[in-house]
Design an enzyme around this catalytic site. Structure first.
Site, PDB file in Angstrom:
ATOM      1  N   TYR A  26       0.804  -1.228   0.000  1.00 40.95           N
ATOM      2  CA  TYR A  26       0.000   0.000   0.000  1.00 40.95           C
ATOM      3  C   TYR A  26       0.837   1.278   0.000  1.00 40.95           C
ATOM      4  O   TYR A  26       0.284   2.375  -0.041  1.00 40.95           O
ATOM      5  CB  TYR A  26      -0.959  -0.017   1.200  1.00 40.95           C
ATOM      6  N   HIS A 103      -8.688   1.595  -5.810  1.00 38.75           N
ATOM      7  CA  HIS A 103      -7.860   0.680  -5.025  1.00 38.75           C
ATOM      8  C   HIS A 103      -6.410   1.085  -5.210  1.00 38.75           C
ATOM      9  O   HIS A 103      -5.965   1.284  -6.344  1.00 38.75           O
ATOM     10  CB  HIS A 103      -8.065  -0.768  -5.476  1.00 38.75           C
TER      11      HIS A 103
END
Ligand code: DHK
Length: 145
Positions: A26, A103
């Site tokens: 991430y 995302h």
């Protein structure tokens, strides 16, 4: 409601942990960095954002209900609820505004269970794998369409 009303930026479960959560997946930016990037991007188009994050499905749904008549579009990273939540999808159609699903990671290059989204069929656009730049791309798209 004017087309220039604020854009709502929603983040779901675990996204408050950005920066420390699996940085190899991430990245190292925090949720505050994401919100700042969204604000800066919106300002380039004379637009404002409202930002909300929750780890609770019901809190996200309540916030989406409030968007009806108040915000002009929604950028949402639903986190894990992407792959599980009919209730979140049902809520997202209520405000009747364009939705961009974001995302950070490329969910299609990850586990099989991340390949299905309950949200994508009701989204105007879907962005995956651009890191946090995906939020900026979503805002630019919404502000210029
Ligand atoms: C974030 C999550 O929390 C995961 O549950 C999704 C998404 C992917 C992201 O890439 O931002 O599967």
């Amino acid at each position: 409601m004017a087309d220039t009303a604020p854009i709502l930026v929603l983040n779901g479960p675990n996204l408050n942990m950005l920066g420390t959560r699996q940085p190899e997946v991430y990245g190292s930016a925090t949720l505050d960095d994401v919100v700042e990037l969204c604000k800066r991007t919106a300002a380039r188009f004379d637009r404002e954002i409202a930002a909300f994050q929750s780890n609770h499905e019901g809190a996200l749904i309540d916030r989406i209900h409030q968007a009806r008549g108040a915000e002009s579009a929604i950028v949402i990273n639903p986190g894990g609820l992407t792959h599980t939540s009919v209730a979140l999808r049902d809520a997202l159609v209520i405000p009747e505004v364009p939705i961009v699903e974001v995302h950070i990671s490329n969910v299609h290059a990850r586990e099989e269970f991340r390949h299905h989204s309950f949200i994508s069929p009701i989204a105007t656009a879907v962005i995956a794998g651009m890191g946090i730049q995906g939020y900026a791309a979503a805002i630019e798209f919404l502000a210029t369409r």
